[in-house]
Design a protein around this motif. Structure first.
Motif, PDB file in Angstrom:
ATOM      1  N   PHE B 144      54.000   2.440  14.322  1.00 18.94           N
ATOM      2  CA  PHE B 144      54.298   3.090  15.692  1.00 18.94           C
ATOM      3  C   PHE B 144      55.683   3.283  15.745  1.00 18.94           C
ATOM      4  O   PHE B 144      55.944   4.117  16.640  1.00 18.94           O
ATOM      5  CB  PHE B 144      53.859   1.912  16.583  1.00 18.94           C
ATOM      6  CG  PHE B 144      52.446   2.205  16.875  1.00 18.94           C
ATOM      7  CD1 PHE B 144      51.744   2.965  17.577  1.00 18.94           C
ATOM      8  CD2 PHE B 144      51.356   1.059  16.479  1.00 18.94           C
ATOM      9  CE1 PHE B 144      50.562   3.371  17.974  1.00 18.94           C
ATOM     10  CE2 PHE B 144      49.924   1.387  16.930  1.00 18.94           C
ATOM     11  CZ  PHE B 144      49.582   2.695  17.431  1.00 18.94           C
ATOM     12  N   ARG B 145      56.544   2.561  15.146  1.00 17.73           N
ATOM     13  CA  ARG B 145      58.007   2.836  15.269  1.00 17.73           C
ATOM     14  C   ARG B 145      58.140   4.051  14.621  1.00 17.73           C
ATOM     15  O   ARG B 145      59.217   5.086  15.137  1.00 17.73           O
ATOM     16  CB  ARG B 145      58.840   1.720  14.662  1.00 17.73           C
ATOM     17  CG  ARG B 145      59.893   1.390  14.368  1.00 17.73           C
ATOM     18  CD  ARG B 145      60.213   0.231  13.834  1.00 17.73           C
ATOM     19  NE  ARG B 145      59.979  -0.899  14.530  1.00 17.73           N
ATOM     20  CZ  ARG B 145      60.541  -2.049  14.801  1.00 17.73           C
ATOM     21  NH1 ARG B 145      61.842  -2.226  14.270  1.00 17.73           N
ATOM     22  NH2 ARG B 145      59.850  -3.027  15.327  1.00 17.73           N
ATOM     23  N   ARG B 146      57.545   4.531  13.408  1.00 24.30           N
ATOM     24  CA  ARG B 146      57.824   5.603  12.897  1.00 24.30           C
ATOM     25  C   ARG B 146      57.462   6.839  13.616  1.00 24.30           C
ATOM     26  O   ARG B 146      57.831   7.973  13.579  1.00 24.30           O
ATOM     27  CB  ARG B 146      57.350   5.888  11.712  1.00 24.30           C
ATOM     28  CG  ARG B 146      58.114   4.885  10.570  1.00 24.30           C
ATOM     29  CD  ARG B 146      57.703   4.723   9.290  1.00 24.30           C
ATOM     30  NE  ARG B 146      58.174   3.672   8.462  1.00 24.30           N
ATOM     31  CZ  ARG B 146      58.537   3.893   7.216  1.00 24.30           C
ATOM     32  NH1 ARG B 146      58.262   4.910   6.508  1.00 24.30           N
ATOM     33  NH2 ARG B 146      59.244   2.865   6.780  1.00 24.30           N
ATOM     34  N   ILE B 147      56.226   6.646  14.435  1.00 25.54           N
ATOM     35  CA  ILE B 147      55.555   7.983  14.881  1.00 25.54           C
ATOM     36  C   ILE B 147      55.828   7.863  16.154  1.00 25.54           C
ATOM     37  O   ILE B 147      54.924   8.715  17.280  1.00 25.54           O
ATOM     38  CB  ILE B 147      53.946   8.127  14.691  1.00 25.54           C
ATOM     39  CG1 ILE B 147      53.420   6.837  15.041  1.00 25.54           C
ATOM     40  CG2 ILE B 147      53.721   8.462  13.057  1.00 25.54           C
ATOM     41  CD1 ILE B 147      52.913   6.520  16.542  1.00 25.54           C
ATOM     42  N   TYR B 148      56.764   7.076  16.956  1.00 26.21           N
ATOM     43  CA  TYR B 148      57.159   6.893  18.195  1.00 26.21           C
ATOM     44  C   TYR B 148      57.606   8.160  18.892  1.00 26.21           C
ATOM     45  O   TYR B 148      56.922   8.706  20.004  1.00 26.21           O
ATOM     46  CB  TYR B 148      58.106   5.786  18.494  1.00 26.21           C
ATOM     47  CG  TYR B 148      58.157   5.317  19.975  1.00 26.21           C
ATOM     48  CD1 TYR B 148      57.320   4.512  20.527  1.00 26.21           C
ATOM     49  CD2 TYR B 148      58.975   5.716  20.691  1.00 26.21           C
ATOM     50  CE1 TYR B 148      57.357   4.277  21.786  1.00 26.21           C
ATOM     51  CE2 TYR B 148      59.232   5.431  22.328  1.00 26.21           C
ATOM     52  CZ  TYR B 148      58.102   4.454  22.657  1.00 26.21           C
ATOM     53  OH  TYR B 148      58.343   4.336  23.975  1.00 26.21           O
ATOM     54  N   HIS B 149      58.261   8.945  18.373  1.00 28.58           N
ATOM     55  CA  HIS B 149      58.824  10.369  18.799  1.00 28.58           C
ATOM     56  C   HIS B 149      57.608  11.321  19.108  1.00 28.58           C
ATOM     57  O   HIS B 149      57.484  12.038  19.976  1.00 28.58           O
ATOM     58  CB  HIS B 149      60.053  10.849  18.434  1.00 28.58           C
ATOM     59  CG  HIS B 149      61.164  10.119  18.670  1.00 28.58           C
ATOM     60  ND1 HIS B 149      61.673   9.941  19.932  1.00 28.58           N
ATOM     61  CD2 HIS B 149      61.963   9.034  17.992  1.00 28.58           C
ATOM     62  CE1 HIS B 149      62.567   9.082  20.126  1.00 28.58           C
ATOM     63  NE2 HIS B 149      62.831   8.652  19.119  1.00 28.58           N
ATOM     64  N   PRO B 150      57.024  11.619  17.775  1.00 26.92           N
ATOM     65  CA  PRO B 150      55.816  12.435  17.942  1.00 26.92           C
ATOM     66  C   PRO B 150      54.784  11.824  19.001  1.00 26.92           C
ATOM     67  O   PRO B 150      54.179  12.943  19.873  1.00 26.92           O
ATOM     68  CB  PRO B 150      55.488  12.605  16.591  1.00 26.92           C
ATOM     69  CG  PRO B 150      56.349  11.820  15.869  1.00 26.92           C
ATOM     70  CD  PRO B 150      57.152  11.304  16.445  1.00 26.92           C
ATOM     71  N   ALA B 210      62.024   6.070  26.233  1.00 32.02           N
ATOM     72  CA  ALA B 210      63.231   5.698  25.626  1.00 32.02           C
ATOM     73  C   ALA B 210      63.641   4.192  25.690  1.00 32.02           C
ATOM     74  O   ALA B 210      63.924   3.591  25.043  1.00 32.02           O
ATOM     75  CB  ALA B 210      64.376   6.670  25.879  1.00 32.02           C
ATOM     76  N   LEU B 211      63.613   3.769  26.915  1.00 36.00           N
ATOM     77  CA  LEU B 211      63.896   2.359  27.311  1.00 36.00           C
ATOM     78  C   LEU B 211      62.884   1.573  26.587  1.00 36.00           C
ATOM     79  O   LEU B 211      63.324   0.480  26.101  1.00 36.00           O
ATOM     80  CB  LEU B 211      63.748   2.309  28.981  1.00 36.00           C
ATOM     81  CG  LEU B 211      64.862   2.849  29.620  1.00 36.00           C
ATOM     82  CD1 LEU B 211      65.015   2.763  31.183  1.00 36.00           C
ATOM     83  CD2 LEU B 211      66.346   2.582  29.182  1.00 36.00           C
ATOM     84  N   ILE B 212      61.763   1.711  26.885  1.00 36.29           N
ATOM     85  CA  ILE B 212      60.860   0.937  25.966  1.00 36.29           C
ATOM     86  C   ILE B 212      60.933   0.821  24.722  1.00 36.29           C
ATOM     87  O   ILE B 212      61.078  -0.301  24.028  1.00 36.29           O
ATOM     88  CB  ILE B 212      59.207   1.353  26.459  1.00 36.29           C
ATOM     89  CG1 ILE B 212      58.914   1.359  27.695  1.00 36.29           C
ATOM     90  CG2 ILE B 212      58.124   0.826  25.297  1.00 36.29           C
ATOM     91  CD1 ILE B 212      57.467   2.040  28.071  1.00 36.29           C
TER      92      ILE B 212
END
Ligand SMILES: Nc1ncnc2c1ncn2[C@@H]1O[C@H](COP(=O)(O)OP(=O)(O)OP(=O)(O)O)[C@@H](O)[C@H]1O
Ligand SMILES: [Mg+2]
Lengths: 240, 221
Positions: B144-150, B210-212
Motif C-alpha cells: 500500500f505504501r508503494r502504490i499510495y500515489h497511484p 498526504a497528511l494521512i
C-alpha cells in the motif's frame, strides 16, 4: 535433533539434492561448505519446509517436516533462519522487526514480546538502534537484526545461509563475532558458509557438498585440514 | 459580450450545492473502498494464477480499462434496468465507479505486489507466520505504501468521473448544478462555481491523503 534421511530434491528436471543423509544433535554446530549450485541453500529450505522434497525424510525433534499432517507454520517456530540477502522488514522499526513474530505467531502480550525482542537486540549489539528503520542501517547491522529477529522466537535450531557473503569485507567480522557468541551460548546451528576459517573454528562437523551429494563429512580437523577426497582438496585449494 | 453575471442566486442555493459536493465526495470515497476491497484479492488471485478468479480478474480489468465511463454508468442504470434490476441513480453510479476503480486498482496492486522482493515472503514464513499473517503484517503494508500515489490519483479520477452522474439524474455536484441552473437559467454562474468546488474538493483530498501518508508511513521503503 535434526535427522535428514536420504533426501532427494529436484526442480523440474534438475536434480539438486541426490540422497542427503545428515544428523545434527542438540548443541552441535554443523557447517556446510561447497561450490556454487551444489544444493546447500536448497537443503536449508527443505529443512524448514519452504521447499518440498521428492524422496526421503527430514525429522526435526521427531516431527516429519514434509508429512501432510504436519503443521509447517508451527514447525518453523522451532527453526530460526537467516538468509544471504538482507530482508529486514523495511516498514517496521528495528524493535518492531524483532517483536512482531513473538507477538502475532506466539501470541505473546505486547510488553512481553518487546521485552524479549529488546533482549535479543541488545545481545547482538543493536541496543542503541531500537527505534531506527532498518533501511538506514549497514548490511552488517541488518544481518545482526535478522539474527536477533530469529532468536526472539526462541527457536531450537538456527539455520544460516551464507549470511556474510553479501556484505562488504569490513562488515563480515561483526556478523561472524555474533555467530561465535551464539556458539558460546550453545545454540544448535547449521551454517552454510564460504568462510572456511570460521567453519574450522566453530563447527563440530563440516560437510562438503558437491553436485547434490555429501562428498566428505567429519570434524573440521579432518575435512578442512586433512581432506581425503580429491574434489574436497580441489575446492579448498580454490577458496583458501 | 454583454453577459451580465448574477451571483446572488448562486449564493442563495449554496446549501444545495454543498449538499451536492458532499454526495460527490461520499460516492467517490465509497467507490474507492469497494474497489480496494475487491482489487486486493483479485490482484493476489492473478499473481497466484488462481484457476477460477484469475480469468475473472483479467476480464474485469480489460473491460474496466477499455470502455468509456459513460458506457459503464449507462449499463449500470439503463442496462440493468432493462433486465429488471432497477438501481437508484446513486447506486448505479456507485457500482460503475467501483467497477472501474476495481479494474485499475487490480493492475496497480499487482504491480505493487510484484515490486516486493520474494525474500520478504520467505522471511515472514521462516518466522512461523501463516500466509494470512504474512500478507496482513508484511506484504500489504509495504504494497500500500508503494502504490499510495497511484491510488490517490485513482481517487481523484473517481471524483471527477462521478460528475457523469448528471446523465442519470443523480444529485451529486454536477447533477445538482444542472438542476439549479435549469430553474434560474444562470448556467454560467452555476457551472463556474461548480468547477471551483471540484477544484477545491480535489485539492483538499490531495492534502488530506498526504497528511494521512505522513502519519501512516514512517519508515522508508
Ligand atoms: N526455485 C528454484 N527453481 C529452480 N531451480 C532452482 C531453484 N532454487 C535453486 N535452483 C537451482 O538448484 C541448484 C542448487 O541451488 P542452491 O541455491 O541450493 O545452491 P547453493 O549450493 O546454495 O549455491 P550458492 O553457493 O551459489 O548459494 C542450482 O543449480 C540452482 O540454479
Ligand atoms: Mg546458496
Amino acid at each position: 535433533m535434526i535427522q535428514i534421511k536420504n533426501v532427494h530434491k529436484s526442480f523440474d528436471d534438475l536434480a539438486v539434492l541426490k540422497g542427503i543423509n545428515l544428523t545434527v544433535n542438540k548443541g552441535e554446530a554443523l557447517s556446510i561448505i561447497g561450490g556454487s549450485g551444489s544444493g546447500k541453500s536448497t537443503l536449508l529450505y527443505c529443512i524448514n519446509a519452504i521447499e518440498s522434497i521428492q524422496q526421503g525424510q527430514i525429522l526435526v525433534d521427531d516431527i516429519d517436516v514434509h508429512a501432510s499432517h504436519t503443521n509447517q507454520d508451527k514447525l518453523r517456530q522451532k527453526l530460526g533462519m537467516v538468509f544471504q540477502q538482507w530482508n529486514a522488514f523495511p516498514h517496521l522499526t528495528v524493535l518492531e522487526n524483532a517483536a512482531l513474530a513473538p507477538r502475532i505467531v506466539k501470541k505473546m502480550r505486547k510488553e512481553e514480546a518487546i521485552e524479549i525482542a529488546k533482549k535479543e537486540l541488545i545481545h547482538v549489539g543493536l541496543g542503541d538502534k531500537l527505534d531506527m528503520y532498518p533501511t538506514k542501517m549497514s548490511g552488517g547491522q541488518q544481518q545482526r537484526l535478522a539474527i536477533a529477529r530469529a532468536l526472539a522466537m526462541r527457536p531450537d535450531y538456527m539455520l544460516f545461509d551464507e549470511i556474510t557473503s553479501a556484505l562488504d569485507p569490513e562488515l563480515v567480522g561483526e556478523v561472524l563475532d555474533t555467530l561465535r557468541m551464539l556458539r558460546d551460548d550453545g545454540i544448535t546451528m547449521i551454517c552454510v558458509t564460504h568462510e572456511i576459517a570460521f567453519a574450522r573454528e566453530v563447527s563440530d562437523t563440516v560437510a562438503y557438498f558437491h553436485q547434490g551429494v555429501i562428498e566428505e563429512i567429519g570434524p573440521p580437523e579432518q575435512v578442512i585440514s586433512n581432506p581425503q577426497k580429491q574434489t574436497t582438496q580441489h575446492f579448498l585449494r580454490k577458496v583458501l | 459580450m454583454d453577459y451580465e453575471f448574477h451571483w446572488s442566486i448562486v449564493w442563495r442555493h449554496m446549501p444545495e450545492m454543498l449538499q451536492g459536493a458532499f454526495v460527490t465526495l461520499h460516492v467517490s470515497v465509497l467507490s474507492m473502498l469497494i474497489g480496494i476491497l475487491i482489487a486486493t484479492p483479485l490482484a493476489i488471485a492473478k499473481l497466484n494464477h488462481n484457476k477460477f478468479f484469475s480469468p475473472i480478474a483479467t476480464v474485469w480489468v480489460e473491460i474496466a480499462r477499455n470502455t468509456p465511463g459513460l458506457f459503464q454508468i449507462y449499463m449500470a442504470y439503463f442496462g440493468l434496468g432493462a433486465l429488471g434490476i432497477h438501481l437508484s441513480p446513486y447506486v448505479a453510479v456507485l457500482c460503475a465507479l467501483a467497477f472501474v476503480n476495481t479494474g485499475y486498482l487490480t493492475e496497480t496492486f499487482r504491480g505493487g505486489f510484484q515490486s516486493i522482493p520474494k525474500t520478504q515472503y520467505s522471511a515472514a514464513k521462516s518466522l512461523g507466520m501463516s500466509r494470512f499473517q504474512s500478507y496482513r503484517h508484511i506484504i500489504l503494508p509495504q504494497m500500500f505504501r508503494r502504490i499510495y500515489h497511484p491510488m490517490t490519483n485513482q481517487f481523484i479520477w473517481a471524483i471527477l468521473m462521478s460528475s457523469l452522474g448528471i446523465l442519470v439524474g443523480m444529485n451529486e455536484l454536477s447533477g445538482e448544478t444542472q438542476r439549479l441552473q435549469s430553474l434560474s437559467f444562470r448556467t454560467l454562474e452555476f457551472f463556474i462555481v461548480a468547477a471551483v468546488m471540484y477544484f477545491i474538493i480535489t485539492k483538499l483530498v490531495l492534502l488530506s491523503t498526504a497528511l494521512i501518508a505522513r502519519k501512516l508511513f514512517k519508515g522508508e521503503i
